[in-house]
Design an enzyme around this catalytic site. Structure first.
Site, PDB file in Angstrom:
ATOM      1  N   GLU A 153       0.827  -1.207   0.000  1.00 27.68           N
ATOM      2  CA  GLU A 153       0.000   0.000   0.000  1.00 27.68           C
ATOM      3  C   GLU A 153       0.859   1.254   0.000  1.00 27.68           C
ATOM      4  O   GLU A 153       1.236   1.758   1.066  1.00 27.68           O
ATOM      5  CB  GLU A 153      -0.934   0.031   1.228  1.00 27.68           C
ATOM      6  CG  GLU A 153      -2.120  -0.903   1.152  1.00 27.68           C
ATOM      7  CD  GLU A 153      -3.053  -0.728   2.352  1.00 27.68           C
ATOM      8  OE1 GLU A 153      -2.626  -0.135   3.363  1.00 27.68           O
ATOM      9  OE2 GLU A 153      -4.196  -1.205   2.278  1.00 27.68           O
ATOM     10  N   GLU A 240      -6.643  -7.063  -0.689  1.00 26.74           N
ATOM     11  CA  GLU A 240      -6.936  -6.863   0.736  1.00 26.74           C
ATOM     12  C   GLU A 240      -8.271  -6.166   0.862  1.00 26.74           C
ATOM     13  O   GLU A 240      -8.546  -5.192   0.150  1.00 26.74           O
ATOM     14  CB  GLU A 240      -5.828  -6.037   1.402  1.00 26.74           C
ATOM     15  CG  GLU A 240      -6.025  -5.851   2.908  1.00 26.74           C
ATOM     16  CD  GLU A 240      -4.897  -5.027   3.517  1.00 26.74           C
ATOM     17  OE1 GLU A 240      -3.715  -5.321   3.241  1.00 26.74           O
ATOM     18  OE2 GLU A 240      -5.198  -4.093   4.292  1.00 26.74           O
TER      19      GLU A 240
END
Length: 320
Positions: A153, A240
């Site tokens: 991320e 995710e």
């Protein structure tokens, strides 16, 4: 009451979906904006569970947990979230990180399910990532089970910075492994897939792009970004996700989880739910102190994990 309903649904689904319903780990490819079986050319969205940051939850990085997630829960992909910067992560203790990763990868290969090797990091660390993925590709690049997620991320990096990083890491992997899928992140915690869609990587095959959603935070606007990316032909995977807020807390949002599940099914997009640990937060699936050996009972499971199990069992039934 809602917990009881989900629990009963989960039990009924478990009774009707045996382990033989789960497909094996065939070679994958990216074609026409979708992840597909390399031989069949048919869409192959994967559905599974992410383990938590290994530096505080590697007791769950074991073969028994992999078997439980695959055989009992119905996960056909398991994500190994290798901590990079935090605590006793890869930078501080690479041996511990590789030992945890090896255990999970080898167990997934034995189970014939997929495994995402996730560089769980929020900042660009090119040389370290190149070294990590070079070693991973050398060890497991000949296995169809393996998928590389090269940047979990990005927080504050621009897309041009992420893209340059991804090109370096992808080049290192492709020198060893020409085929297995590489997942590329996008800025602002994998939200800016619309920006990536306007300037995707070129020169490499079997590249997919990750989008992360937490259903109590990310709603219509975020779905519209994904729809734009898909309209441009960008292949997506939700590497995710959760049914709660983006920081891992709050209430389980059943309504928006259902909307995201419908969206994913409509677009043949796989998803991986966060996370398998006993941390005291809503998005951790296990109650504190749950056994590290898998085979959990109802008293070990939170509402979130029951929702994940029922969602996985539903996908397993559909694929029978």
């Amino acid at each position: 009451m809602k917990r009881f309903i989900i629990y009963m649904y989960t039990l009924l689904a478990a009774m009707s979906a045996g382990t033989t319903a789960i497909m094996g780990a065939e070679p994958l490819a990216v074609r026409s904006g979708k992840i597909v079986g390399a031989e069949s050319g048919e869409p192959r969205p994967l559905h599974g569970v992410s383990l938590a940051w290994h530096h505080f939850a590697d007791r769950y990085y074991n073969a028994d947990v992999v078997r439980t997630l695959h055989r009992s829960w119905g996960a056909d992909v398991i994500r190994a979230a290798v901590s990079v910067e935090l605590g006793d992560g890869y930078l501080a203790n690479p041996r511990r990180a590789m030992r945890a990763l090896e255990t999970v990868v080898e167990a997934c290969i034995e189970e014939d399910c997929y495994v995402v090797i996730d560089w769980h990091c929020h900042h660009i660390r090119t040389e370290e990532a190149v070294g990590f993925f070079t070693e991973a590709a050398r060890r497991w690049g000949d296995k169809a089970n393996v998928i590389y997620e090269i940047y979990n991320e990005p927080e504050n990096d621009t897309w041009s910075e992420v893209k340059a990083y991804a090109e370096r890491v992808a080049a290192a992997i492709r020198e060893i492994d020409p085929d297995n899928i590489i997942i590329v992140g996008s800025p602002h915690w994998d939200q800016d897939v619309d920006i990536a869609a306007d300037d995707p990587l070129t020169g490499y095959g079997n590249i997919a792009y990750s989008f992360h959603f937490y259903a109590d935070t990310h709603r219509a606007e975020n779905m519209e970004r994904c729809d734009y990316a898909l309209s441009k032909g960008l292949p997506l995977i939700v590497s995710e996700c959760g049914a709660l807020g983006r920081l891992g807390g709050g209430e389980v949002n059943y309504e928006w989880w259902g909307r995201w599940m419908q969206w994913a099914e409509r677009n043949d997009i796989g998803w991986i739910a966060w996370s398998l640990s006993d941390k005291v937060e809503t998005c951790s699936m296990l109650r504190h102190g749950a056994p590290a050996e898998g085979g959990w009972g109802i008293d070990d499971l939170k509402d979130w994990s029951l929702l994940v199990i029922s969602s996985l069992k539903q996908k397993t039934n559909e694929n029978r």
